[in-house]
Design a protein around this motif. Sequence first.
Motif, PDB file in Angstrom:
ATOM      1  N   GLN A  59      92.225  77.631  22.463  1.00  0.00           N
ATOM      2  CA  GLN A  59      93.022  76.722  21.637  1.00  0.00           C
ATOM      3  C   GLN A  59      92.184  75.649  20.943  1.00  0.00           C
ATOM      4  O   GLN A  59      92.639  75.020  20.003  1.00  0.00           O
ATOM      5  CB  GLN A  59      94.108  76.043  22.493  1.00  0.00           C
ATOM      6  CG  GLN A  59      95.167  77.017  22.989  1.00  0.00           C
ATOM      7  CD  GLN A  59      96.137  76.313  23.899  1.00  0.00           C
ATOM      8  OE1 GLN A  59      95.888  76.172  25.091  1.00  0.00           O
ATOM      9  NE2 GLN A  59      97.251  75.842  23.353  1.00  0.00           N
ATOM     10  N   CYS A 100     103.930  75.232  24.081  1.00  0.00           N
ATOM     11  CA  CYS A 100     102.494  75.423  23.906  1.00  0.00           C
ATOM     12  C   CYS A 100     101.969  74.388  22.924  1.00  0.00           C
ATOM     13  O   CYS A 100     102.595  74.139  21.897  1.00  0.00           O
ATOM     14  CB  CYS A 100     102.240  76.826  23.365  1.00  0.00           C
ATOM     15  SG  CYS A 100     100.503  77.199  23.094  1.00  0.00           S
ATOM     16  N   LEU A 101     100.818  73.784  23.247  1.00  0.00           N
ATOM     17  CA  LEU A 101     100.253  72.770  22.354  1.00  0.00           C
ATOM     18  C   LEU A 101      99.875  73.366  20.997  1.00  0.00           C
ATOM     19  O   LEU A 101      99.759  72.637  20.017  1.00  0.00           O
ATOM     20  CB  LEU A 101      99.019  72.118  22.999  1.00  0.00           C
ATOM     21  CG  LEU A 101      99.309  71.274  24.247  1.00  0.00           C
ATOM     22  CD1 LEU A 101      98.026  70.751  24.854  1.00  0.00           C
ATOM     23  CD2 LEU A 101     100.260  70.123  23.914  1.00  0.00           C
ATOM     24  N   HIS A 142     100.315  81.819  31.358  1.00  0.00           N
ATOM     25  CA  HIS A 142     100.392  81.438  29.946  1.00  0.00           C
ATOM     26  C   HIS A 142      98.990  81.165  29.386  1.00  0.00           C
ATOM     27  O   HIS A 142      98.632  81.659  28.319  1.00  0.00           O
ATOM     28  CB  HIS A 142     101.286  80.187  29.821  1.00  0.00           C
ATOM     29  CG  HIS A 142     101.346  79.579  28.454  1.00  0.00           C
ATOM     30  ND1 HIS A 142     102.520  79.481  27.730  1.00  0.00           N
ATOM     31  CD2 HIS A 142     100.383  79.027  27.670  1.00  0.00           C
ATOM     32  CE1 HIS A 142     102.261  78.903  26.561  1.00  0.00           C
ATOM     33  NE2 HIS A 142     100.980  78.600  26.501  1.00  0.00           N
ATOM     34  N   GLU A 143      98.202  80.382  30.141  1.00  0.00           N
ATOM     35  CA  GLU A 143      96.854  80.024  29.658  1.00  0.00           C
ATOM     36  C   GLU A 143      95.930  81.238  29.666  1.00  0.00           C
ATOM     37  O   GLU A 143      95.091  81.389  28.781  1.00  0.00           O
ATOM     38  CB  GLU A 143      96.262  78.890  30.502  1.00  0.00           C
ATOM     39  CG  GLU A 143      97.074  77.595  30.540  1.00  0.00           C
ATOM     40  CD  GLU A 143      97.447  77.054  29.177  1.00  0.00           C
ATOM     41  OE1 GLU A 143      96.743  77.347  28.187  1.00  0.00           O
ATOM     42  OE2 GLU A 143      98.466  76.347  29.087  1.00  0.00           O
ATOM     43  N   HIS A 146      96.200  83.186  26.559  1.00  0.00           N
ATOM     44  CA  HIS A 146      95.426  82.637  25.426  1.00  0.00           C
ATOM     45  C   HIS A 146      94.026  83.255  25.384  1.00  0.00           C
ATOM     46  O   HIS A 146      93.511  83.567  24.311  1.00  0.00           O
ATOM     47  CB  HIS A 146      95.276  81.120  25.562  1.00  0.00           C
ATOM     48  CG  HIS A 146      96.452  80.343  25.046  1.00  0.00           C
ATOM     49  ND1 HIS A 146      96.897  80.419  23.743  1.00  0.00           N
ATOM     50  CD2 HIS A 146      97.264  79.444  25.651  1.00  0.00           C
ATOM     51  CE1 HIS A 146      97.938  79.610  23.580  1.00  0.00           C
ATOM     52  NE2 HIS A 146      98.191  79.009  24.719  1.00  0.00           N
TER      53      HIS A 146
HETATM   54 NI    NI Z   1      99.691  77.625  25.121  1.00  0.00          NI
END
Ligand code: NI
Length: 187
Positions: A59, A100-101, A142-143, A146
Motif C-alpha cells: 500500500q 481499507c486505507l 486482509h493484509e 495485499h
Molecule cells: Ni487494506
Amino acid sequence: MVLLLKSGMALLSILRYPDSRLHKIAKPVTAFDQRIKQLVADMAETMYEAPGVGLAATQVDVHEQILVIDVSDTQSDLRVFINPQIVWASEERQIYDEGCLSVPGIYDGVERPARIKARAKDTDGKPFEIEAEGLMAVCIQHEMDHLKGKVFVEYLSPLKRNRIKARMAKEERELRKDRERDRVGMR
Ligand code: NI
C-alpha cells in the motif's frame, strides 16, 4: 511524497484503489537490516496517523512481504509480520465489515475463515507463530491479500466494485483539482 516527522520517522503516501501498483506481487524479505526496521517504523507511523488497524507494504508502493497490524483500542500493541504464511485456517467462516486505507470510506462484508494460525518473522528475522480470531484474524488475512496484489473489494460483486471504482475516480479528480487550486494560490 514523504513527510518528515521530528521523531525521525516519515509518513508514507498510501496508494489508492484502483491504482495498478496495488496489484503487484510482493517479494519475500531476505535481509533483516536497518532499512527494514526504518520501513516498519514508517509504516507503523503511517498506519497510526491514518488512522488504521493494518497496513501492508504494497500500500506504500514497497513490494516486499511486510505487514504492520494493531487492533488494540489504544494503539499500543503493534504486531509486525514479515514473510507471513497462513499454516492453518478453520472451516468455520465469518463475515466481517472490512475497510481499507487504500479504499477510504468504503466498508463491506467479506467472508473468511474465522480462525487462523499464521507463521511470520519479526524485524530481526526471528520466526514466530500466532493463532488469531476475530478482528486480528480478519486483519492478517486482509493484509496478506495485499501482498498477493489483492484488494478486499475484489471479493465483492462486479456491480459493487464498479461503483466503488467510479467513486474513487471521482474523488481522485476532486483531489487533483484541489491540489491544482492550491498550487496556483486560488485559496
Ligand atoms: Ni487494506
